[in-house]
Scaffold this motif. Structure first.
Motif, mmCIF file in Angstrom:
data_model
loop_
_atom_site.group_PDB
_atom_site.id
_atom_site.type_symbol
_atom_site.label_atom_id
_atom_site.label_comp_id
_atom_site.label_asym_id
_atom_site.label_seq_id
_atom_site.Cartn_x
_atom_site.Cartn_y
_atom_site.Cartn_z
ATOM 1 N N LYS A 6 -11.853 -3.411 19.499
ATOM 2 C CA LYS A 6 -11.409 -3.812 18.132
ATOM 3 C C LYS A 6 -11.766 -2.687 17.198
ATOM 4 O O LYS A 6 -10.975 -2.536 16.185
ATOM 5 C CB LYS A 6 -12.167 -5.150 17.709
ATOM 6 N N HIS A 9 -9.057 0.144 17.543
ATOM 7 C CA HIS A 9 -7.850 -0.048 17.061
ATOM 8 C C HIS A 9 -7.718 -0.698 15.671
ATOM 9 O O HIS A 9 -6.724 -0.808 15.275
ATOM 10 C CB HIS A 9 -7.243 -1.173 18.218
ATOM 11 N N GLU A 10 -8.988 -0.907 15.279
ATOM 12 C CA GLU A 10 -8.909 -1.185 13.717
ATOM 13 C C GLU A 10 -8.300 -0.382 12.885
ATOM 14 O O GLU A 10 -8.161 0.906 12.841
ATOM 15 C CB GLU A 10 -10.477 -1.452 13.416
ATOM 16 N N ARG A 212 -3.558 -4.187 15.827
ATOM 17 C CA ARG A 212 -4.826 -3.813 16.936
ATOM 18 C C ARG A 212 -3.877 -4.497 18.247
ATOM 19 O O ARG A 212 -3.866 -3.719 19.044
ATOM 20 C CB ARG A 212 -5.748 -5.079 16.538
ATOM 21 N N LEU A 243 -8.045 -10.532 20.668
ATOM 22 C CA LEU A 243 -7.218 -10.063 19.728
ATOM 23 C C LEU A 243 -6.114 -11.051 19.353
ATOM 24 O O LEU A 243 -5.712 -11.175 18.200
ATOM 25 C CB LEU A 243 -6.644 -8.645 20.352
#
Length: 609
Positions: A6, A9-10, A212, A243
Motif C-alpha cells: 500500500k 503504490h500510495e 493503488r 486493496l
C-alpha cells in the motif's frame, strides 16, 4: 507485506485545491475548439429558454381555455407545445454531438501531451513511479476529464443560467409568492455546502485507491509466472482483497453522502411546493372574480417552475461528482506534466553525429539515493575500436556505468567523455543513436519479427534486417516460424523462448550499426550450443567498433582487449584475461569460483568477503 504494498503504490492526497487555477489551465485545451464549443453553448441557452417556456403553456391552457371552458383553441396550443418539444429534441441532439466532438478532441490532445512527456521523462522517474499509477493518468484520469468537457462545464453553466432565469421569471410573475418559495433556499444552500465539503474528500480517496489497484494489478499480472512459481496466489489474493475492499469502502463512503443529499433536496423541494400550494392557493381562493392577482394557471405554473428550479440545483450537485473527479484527475495529470525532467538536451550541443567511440570516465562518483555511492572515483579510458569487459559481483556498479554513459542518469561528481566531449554537452538524441544495447531481459513489442528488429527505422531495409538475423544465427528459427520475418510477436514476446528473444535482440542491435555496442549479460540466457553459434558473429561485429561487455560468465570475455574488475563501486584491477590471472587477485578468485570444483566454493566465497 500488504502495508508495504500500500505504501509503495500510495498516492499523495490532493487535499486543498485551487479550482480556478485548474480551470484556467484546462481552458487552454478548449481554445482550439472554440468554433465548436461556442455554438454548443448557444444551443444550451436556447434549450434552457425552450424549457422555461413549457410551464407557460400550462398556465395559458388553464387560464385561457380550461377554466373559461373555451376548448377550441386548446388544440392549437397543444400543437405548439408539441412543436417546442420536437425542436428541443433536435437541438439537444446537435448539442450532444458538438460537445462529444470537443471532448474527444481534447482527450486526444491531452493523452498525446501526456505520452510525449512520459517518453521524454528520465529513467529515474520510472524507478520511483509505479507503472500502474502512470496508466491511471492516461486512462481513468483522462476519462474523468472527458466527462467534464462533454457533460460537466456546459451543463453547469446552462443550469446556472436556468436558475437565474427561472428566479427572475417567478419574480416577474408574482414577487410575493416567489419570496415565500425562496424561504427554502437557505436550507438548500446549507445542505449543498455540507455535501460539497464531504464529497470532495471522498473523491480524492476514491482516486487514490483506484491508483493503488491499477499499480498492484500491473505488477502482479506482469509477474504472474513468479507468483505461481513461488505459490504466492493466496498471499497475492489477500493483498488484492485488502486493496479492493479499501476501494469499495471509499466508494461506499462517497455514496453515503449522495444517499443523504438527494433525499434532502427532494424534501426541501417538497416543502417549497407545499408553501406554494398553501400561500398561492389561499391567494387564488381569496381573489375576487375578474380581479385575481394570482390565477389558477399561474399557481400551477409556479409549481412547475419550482420543480424546474430545483432540477438544475439537483443536476449541479449531481455534476459535482463529475467536477470533483475531474478536479482531482486534473491535479494528478498536471503534476505528471509538471514533473521536472532532469536529463535534458543542452541548449547548444557541442557535439552530434556519429561518434568515433572513445570513452573516458574521469573520477566519476554516482549514487541513486543521496550519498549511497554506487560508483566511487571511477576512472578509465576506452579507445575507439577496443572491446572492454566489466566484471564484478552483483551490485558492484557494472550496469550503472553503461546507464551513465548513455546518459540515463547524470553523475554527481566527475565527468564522462565521448570523443573528448562531456556526454552532457552532446545532443541527447544523437548521443543515444550511437549506442546499441543487448540486455539480459529482452523486451519485444507486439508486432512482427521484422518490426522488432527494425523498431520503426525506415532507413533499415529488409535486406539489412535479414543480414543482421543471419549474423547472429537467428534466421534459422525465424524462417521456421509461420510467416517467417512477418510472423506475429505477441506481448513481450510470449511464445518465443528466452534464447530466441535474445537472438532477435542481437539482430536488432546489429541492424542499427552502432558506433558503440553494449552487451549487458547478453548471453546469460542462451544455451552453450547457441552461444557458440553467435560468438563468431559477435566478434565480427565488435571489430572496428567500441564494445562494452558486462558479464558474469567469464568464458564470454576472455578475448576482450581489456577487463575491468569492479568491487564495491571501485576499480580493483585492469588488464587482459591472462594478465589478471597471473596477478592472482580478485579476477583470479572470480575465475576459480566459476571453474573450480564445489569443494573450493566456500573457501573462495570467504576470500571474496
Amino acid at each position: 507485506m500488504a502495508t508495504a504494498v500500500k505504501q509503495f503504490h500510495e498516492e499523495e492526497a490532493i487535499g486543498k485545491t485551487y479550482d480556478w487555477q485548474i480551470a484556467r489551465r484546462l481552458l487552454r485545451y478548449l481554445r482550439p475548439y472554440a468554433r465548436t464549443l461556442v455554438p454548443a453553448l448557444l444551443l444550451t441557452l436556447i434549450l434552457n429558454a425552450l424549457r422555461i417556456l413549457q410551464p407557460k403553456f400550462t398556465q395559458y391552457a388553464i387560464d385561457w381555455y380550461i377554466v373559461p371552458h373555451r376548448l377550441g383553441g386548446l388544440r392549437w396550443l397543444a400543437l405548439a407545445f408539441l412543436g417546442v418539444l420536437l425542436l428541443t429534441f433536435i437541438l439537444s441532439y446537435v448539442q450532444t454531438v458538438l460537445l462529444e466532438t470537443v471532448g474527444q478532441r481534447v482527450m486526444y490532445d491531452l493523452r498525446s501531451e501526456l505520452y510525449t512527456k512520459l517518453q521524454r521523462q528520465d529513467v529515474a522517474y520510472y524507478d520511483k513511479t509505479p507503472v500502474g499509477r502512470i496508466m491511471t493518468r492516461l486512462t481513468s484520469d483522462v476519462d474523468a476529464l472527458n466527462e467534464l468537457f462533454t457533460s460537466g462545464v456546459i451543463d453547469v453553466l446552462g443550469d446556472l443560467v436556468m436558475i437565474v432565469a427561472i428566479a427572475a421569471l417567478m419574480f416577474w410573475m408574482d414577487w410575493r409568492l416567489t419570496l415565500v418559495t425562496l424561504l427554502t433556499v437557505p436550507m438548500l444552500f446549507s445542505v449543498t455546502m455540507w455535501f460539497r465539503r464531504h464529497a470532495r474528500r471522498g473523491y480524492d480517496r476514491v482516486r487514490t485507491r483506484l491508483a493503488r489497484i491499477n499499480a498492484f494489478l500491473q505488477e502482479h499480472l506482469s509477474g504472474a509466472q513468479i507468483v505461481q512459481l513461488f505459490n504466492r496466489e493466496e498471499k497475492a489474493r489477500a493483498q488484492f482483497h485488502e486493496l479492493n475492499d479499501d476501494y469499495r469502502r471509499a466508494n461506499i463512503e462517497t455514496i453515503f453522502y449522495y444517499a443523504i443529499f438527494f433525499p434532502l433536496v427532494d424534501l426541501i423541494g417538497a416543502i417549497g411546493t407545499a408553501l406554494i400550494i398553501w400561500y398561492g392557493g389561499w391567494r387564488v381562493m381569496q381573489s375576487a372574480p375578474f380581479t385575481q392577482t394570482l390565477s389558477l394557471g399561474a399557481l400551477v405554473a409556479f409549481i412547475q417552475y419550482l420543480q424546474q428550479l430545483f432540477q438544475p440545483i439537483r443536476d449541479i450537485s449531481d455534476k459535482y461528482n463529475v467536477l470533483q473527479a475531474a478536479v482531482v484527475a486534473s491535479h494528478r495529470i498536471f503534476r505528471t506534466l509538471d514533473q521536472p525532467i532532469s536529463i535534458t538536451p543542452p541548449t547548444v550541443a557541442r557535439k552530434s553525429g556519429r561518434a568515433r567511440g572513445k570513452i573516458e570516465f574521469e573520477r566519476v562518483w554516482f549514487a541513486y539515493n543521496d550519498e549511497e555511492w554506487v560508483l566511487r572515483d571511477v576512472s578509465f579510458t576506452i579507445e575507439p575500436g577496443q572491446s572492454v569487459a566489466i566484471v564484478g559481483h552483483t551490485g558492484s556498479g557494472k550496469t550503472t556505468i553503461t546507464n551513465l554513459l548513455m546518459r540515463f542518469y547524470d553523475v554527481q561528481r566527475g565527468r564522462i567523455l565521448l570523443d573528448g566531449v562531456d556526454v552532457r554537452d552532446w545532443d541527447l538524441r544523437s548521443l543515444r543513436q550511437n549506442f546499441a544495447v543487448v540486455l539480459q531481459d529482452v523486451f519485444l513489442f507486439s508486432g512482427t519479427i521484422e518490426s522488432n528488429i527494425r523498431l520503426g527505422r525506415d532507413d533499415i531495409t529488409e535486406e539489412r534486417v535479414r543480414w543482421a538475423a543471419r549474423e547472429v544465427q537467428a534466421d534459422r528459427f525465424i524462417e521456421r516460424l509461420p510467416g517467417g520475418y512477418k510472423a506475429e510477436v505477441r506481448e513481450r514476446g510470449a511464445g518465443l523462448s528466452v534464447g530466441q528473444k535474445q537472438l532477435i535482440s542481437f539482430a536488432r542491435a546489429l541492424a542499427f550499426d552502432p558506433a558503440i555496442l553494449i552487451l549487458d549479460e547478453a548471453t546469460s540466457s542462451i544455451d552453450t550450443e547457441t552461444e557458440q553459434l553467435i560468438q563468431k558473429a559477435i566478434e565480427r561485429v565488435m571489430r572496428d567498433r567500441t564494445s562494452l561487455v558486462i558479464a558474469h560468465r567469464l568464458s564470454t570475455i576472455q578475448n576482450a582487449d581489456r577487463i575491468i574488475v569492479l568491487h564495491h563501486g571501485q576499480i580493483r584491477e585492469q588488464g587482459t584475461h591472462q594478465e589478471l590471472l597471473a596477478r592472482r587477485g580478485l579476477y583470479w578468485r572470480l575465475y576459480r569460483l566459476q571453474y573450480s570444483d564445489r569443494t573450493m566454493h566456500a573457501e573462495l566465497k570467504d576470500a571474496l568477503t
